[in-house]
Design an enzyme around this catalytic site. Structure first.
Site, short mmCIF file in Angstrom:
data_model
loop_
_atom_site.label_atom_id
_atom_site.label_comp_id
_atom_site.label_asym_id
_atom_site.label_seq_id
_atom_site.Cartn_x
_atom_site.Cartn_y
_atom_site.Cartn_z
CB SER A 242 -3.48 14.44 -13.31
OG SER A 242 -4.68 14.90 -13.60
CD GLU B 201 -8.84 17.72 -12.78
OE1 GLU B 201 -9.52 18.22 -11.77
OE2 GLU B 201 -9.61 17.65 -13.88
CB ALA C 275 -3.82 7.90 -7.26
CE1 TYR D 69 -6.09 12.12 -8.67
CE2 TYR D 69 -6.52 13.89 -10.10
CZ TYR D 69 -5.95 12.75 -9.87
OH TYR D 69 -5.35 12.08 -10.90
CG ASP E 24 -2.15 0.95 1.17
OD1 ASP E 24 -1.91 2.15 0.91
OD2 ASP E 24 -3.22 0.51 1.22
P1 NAP Z 1 -7.99 4.13 -11.06
O1 NAP Z 1 -8.77 3.08 -12.21
O2 NAP Z 1 -8.94 4.61 -10.21
O3 NAP Z 1 -6.86 3.10 -10.35
C1 NAP Z 1 -6.33 3.43 -9.29
C2 NAP Z 1 -5.49 2.31 -8.82
O4 NAP Z 1 -4.59 2.88 -7.60
C3 NAP Z 1 -6.03 1.19 -8.47
O5 NAP Z 1 -5.27 -0.08 -8.78
C4 NAP Z 1 -6.17 1.20 -6.64
O6 NAP Z 1 -6.29 -0.13 -6.17
C5 NAP Z 1 -4.68 1.91 -6.48
N1 NAP Z 1 -4.81 2.40 -5.44
C6 NAP Z 1 -5.65 3.20 -4.51
N2 NAP Z 1 -5.35 3.46 -3.38
C7 NAP Z 1 -4.03 3.07 -3.37
C8 NAP Z 1 -3.38 2.85 -2.20
N3 NAP Z 1 -3.26 3.17 -0.85
N4 NAP Z 1 -1.84 2.15 -2.44
C9 NAP Z 1 -1.60 1.66 -3.57
N5 NAP Z 1 -2.66 1.60 -4.62
C10 NAP Z 1 -3.81 2.28 -4.55
O7 NAP Z 1 -7.19 4.96 -11.66
P2 NAP Z 1 -6.56 5.27 -13.40
O8 NAP Z 1 -7.91 5.95 -14.17
O9 NAP Z 1 -6.24 3.78 -13.63
O10 NAP Z 1 -5.38 6.13 -13.11
C11 NAP Z 1 -3.89 5.45 -13.11
C12 NAP Z 1 -3.16 6.67 -12.40
O11 NAP Z 1 -3.20 7.79 -13.30
C13 NAP Z 1 -3.78 7.32 -11.14
O12 NAP Z 1 -2.70 7.70 -10.22
C14 NAP Z 1 -4.72 8.47 -11.47
O13 NAP Z 1 -4.47 9.47 -10.67
C15 NAP Z 1 -3.62 9.18 -12.72
N6 NAP Z 1 -4.38 9.83 -13.86
C16 NAP Z 1 -5.41 9.12 -14.44
C17 NAP Z 1 -5.99 9.83 -15.50
C18 NAP Z 1 -7.33 9.25 -16.23
O14 NAP Z 1 -7.94 10.00 -17.01
N7 NAP Z 1 -7.56 8.04 -16.07
C19 NAP Z 1 -5.32 10.96 -16.03
C20 NAP Z 1 -4.22 11.57 -15.33
C21 NAP Z 1 -3.69 10.92 -14.23
P3 NAP Z 1 -7.74 -0.64 -5.74
O15 NAP Z 1 -7.96 -1.62 -6.92
O16 NAP Z 1 -7.20 -1.69 -4.76
O17 NAP Z 1 -8.60 0.20 -5.40
O1 F7E Z 2 -15.39 14.00 -14.46
C1 F7E Z 2 -18.32 16.37 -14.93
C2 F7E Z 2 -17.43 16.97 -13.76
O2 F7E Z 2 -14.95 12.48 -12.85
C3 F7E Z 2 -15.34 14.84 -15.85
C4 F7E Z 2 -9.86 11.39 -13.28
O3 F7E Z 2 -9.34 10.21 -13.84
O4 F7E Z 2 -9.32 12.77 -15.16
C5 F7E Z 2 -10.43 12.28 -14.20
O5 F7E Z 2 -10.99 13.45 -13.40
C6 F7E Z 2 -16.15 16.21 -15.69
C7 F7E Z 2 -16.15 17.05 -14.33
O6 F7E Z 2 -13.21 13.18 -14.34
C8 F7E Z 2 -20.72 14.12 -13.31
O7 F7E Z 2 -17.96 17.66 -12.86
C9 F7E Z 2 -20.88 15.90 -14.53
O8 F7E Z 2 -15.96 18.33 -15.15
O9 F7E Z 2 -15.04 11.71 -15.14
P1 F7E Z 2 -14.80 12.56 -14.13
P2 F7E Z 2 -12.11 14.28 -14.01
O10 F7E Z 2 -12.67 14.89 -12.88
O11 F7E Z 2 -11.67 14.97 -15.19
C10 F7E Z 2 -8.16 13.51 -14.73
C11 F7E Z 2 -7.37 13.70 -15.66
C12 F7E Z 2 -7.75 12.80 -13.56
O12 F7E Z 2 -6.49 12.68 -13.13
C13 F7E Z 2 -8.40 12.16 -12.59
O13 F7E Z 2 -7.77 10.96 -11.81
O14 F7E Z 2 -17.39 15.58 -15.64
N1 F7E Z 2 -19.51 15.63 -14.30
N2 F7E Z 2 -21.56 14.99 -13.91
C14 F7E Z 2 -19.36 14.58 -13.73
N3 F7E Z 2 -18.48 13.78 -13.23
C15 F7E Z 2 -18.71 12.59 -12.45
N4 F7E Z 2 -17.78 11.70 -12.14
N5 F7E Z 2 -19.94 11.96 -12.26
C16 F7E Z 2 -21.10 13.06 -12.53
O15 F7E Z 2 -22.30 12.59 -12.54
#
Ligand code: NAP
Ligand code: F7E
Length: 327
Positions: free
Chosen positions: A126, A128, A83, A150, A59
């Site tokens: 990210s 973000e 994360a 975040y 973890d």
């Molecule tokens: P995700 O589907 O939410 O997966 C997150 C992973 O992190 C899961 O394997 C989760 O394990 C693990 N995790 C959570 N808490 C942890 C802890 N305390 N110690 C170790 N592992 C832990 O995220 P993703 O979309 O694959 O994204 C991967 C990474 O890229 C993340 O760091 C995210 O913030 C970053 N990111 C994502 C996006 C995007 O659009 N997807 C964009 C930019 C950056 P469990 O399965 O056990 O919960």
């Molecule tokens: O929201 C709007 C919400 O939660 C996108 C993560 O992977 O990408 C992700 O973060 C947008 C936001 O993604 C709902 O307000 C409306 O503006 O799908 P999301 P996110 O917040 O952009 C970045 C790059 C990461 O790094 C993060 O880990 O959609 N929205 N209605 C909603 N969003 C959610 N979740 N649920 C709703 O009902």
């Protein structure tokens, strides 16, 4: 025969971890994945490759585990994808989110340094971090203005990764990834929430979809493309930071329109706005400039918005078992 290269992945059970593990196995790596002990199954996204992986418990909250894993595995490449990655949830559990996203990154980097492991390190940074962005589109030089716990935690992780590169000469890079999605996307992120609802409506299992802000615009790409980019970042001669994006912005409303109309439905008949899904501070518009990755890594997205939406809707139209839900 040369020994296999060893890769270590945190977050292997998540969307990105599962694609990255597949890519690394295809390229002949020995893949170590860190999983968290859970009272229920949490490996649905990697069950199909379970037998090919070395899974270890750990973890990012647990520094001594990080040290022990680095000491015993001694990987060649480390991908830190673990994360609490949900932006809205980070307002509810800010301390935990930052502990894992920010301090967890430091724990892992410091374990590598302390144990003297000569590996290459990838940090899942990210878009973000740009938050209330100062320019459009955003590139590697755009200043950060995080809008959530975040994102603030990710800014620390970004800088500590750069700091370990500058201070200790580590090969440590930041992939600044814009939103990337897939049929393996977690069901509470907006894209998958929408495509799953389309599937459930078509099957007569759901008649309403509750959402928050439909005006937010994002640059949505395909997760597998982005993990290919992450791997390329660690193969470059010099460590550097890169944006991965598609360069196209679309609103949540456009995503809804595209997904519902593809299934022959009108989203206005189903969507209700629910204040629970609004965020205390919103990120209105993110769109990335990936020209550096294109020029230096030869990376380009292969899947664009329309194809991505259709791929996700097609997946979610089928009734699936829990195990198949992510595959
Ligand atoms: P995700 O589907 O939410 O997966 C997150 C992973 O992190 C899961 O394997 C989760 O394990 C693990 N995790 C959570 N808490 C942890 C802890 N305390 N110690 C170790 N592992 C832990 O995220 P993703 O979309 O694959 O994204 C991967 C990474 O890229 C993340 O760091 C995210 O913030 C970053 N990111 C994502 C996006 C995007 O659009 N997807 C964009 C930019 C950056 P469990 O399965 O056990 O919960
Ligand atoms: O929201 C709007 C919400 O939660 C996108 C993560 O992977 O990408 C992700 O973060 C947008 C936001 O993604 C709902 O307000 C409306 O503006 O799908 P999301 P996110 O917040 O952009 C970045 C790059 C990461 O790094 C993060 O880990 O959609 N929205 N209605 C909603 N969003 C959610 N979740 N649920 C709703 O009902």
């Amino acid at each position: 025969m040369a020994a296999k290269r060893k890769a270590f992945i945190t977050g292997i059970t998540g969307q990105d971890g599962s694609y990255l593990a597949e890519i690394l196995l295809e390229r002949g790596y020995e893949v170590y994945g860190m999983i968290r002990r859970s009272s229920s199954f949490n490996t649905a996204r990697i069950d199909h490759i379970f037998g090919e992986l070395e899974l270890v418990f750990g973890d990012l909250a647990d520094g001594s585990a990080m040290n022990q894993l680095m000491r015993t595995i001694r990987p060649d490449e480390v991908y830190n994808l673990g994360a609490q990655s949900h932006v809205r949830v980070s307002f509810d559990i800010p301390e935990y989110t930052v502990d894992i996203g920010a301090l967890g990154t430091l724990r892992l980097l410091d374990a590598i340094r302390e144990e003297g492991v000569r590996c290459r390190f990838y940090q899942a940074s990210s878009s973000e971090m740009f938050g209330q962005a100062r320019e459009v589109p955003q590139n590697e030089e755009t200043p950060f203005h995080p809008r959530s716990p975040y994102a603030a935690g990710k800014v620390f992780a970004y800088w500590i990764t750069r700091n370990y590169r500058e201070a200790y000469g580590m090969y440590a890079v930041n992939g600044i990834l814009f939103n990337h999605e897939s049929p393996r996307r977690g069901p509470t992120f907006v894209t998958r929430k929408i495509t799953r609802a389309v599937g459930a409506i078509l099957r007569g299992e759901q008649d309403e979809l509750r959402l928050g802000n439909l005006d937010a615009k994002r640059d949505w790409g395909y997760a597998r493309d982005y993990m290919e980019g992450a791997w390329r970042m660690l193969q470059a001669e010099e460590p550097d930071d890169y944006v991965l994006a598609t360069g196209e912005a679309h609103s949540v409303r456009e995503f809804l329109e595209e997904a519902f109309s593809y299934a022959g439905l009108d989203w206005r008949d189903y969507v209700k706005i629910d204040p629970r899904y609004f965020r205390p501070a919103e990120v209105d518009l993110l769109v990335g400039d990936y020209s550096k990755a294109k020029q230096k890594l030869g990376w380009e997205p292969t899947v664009r918005f329309h194809e991505l939406v259709r791929m996700m809707v097609d997946h979610d139209r089928e009734r699936r078992t829990t195990e198949e839900h992510y595959l």
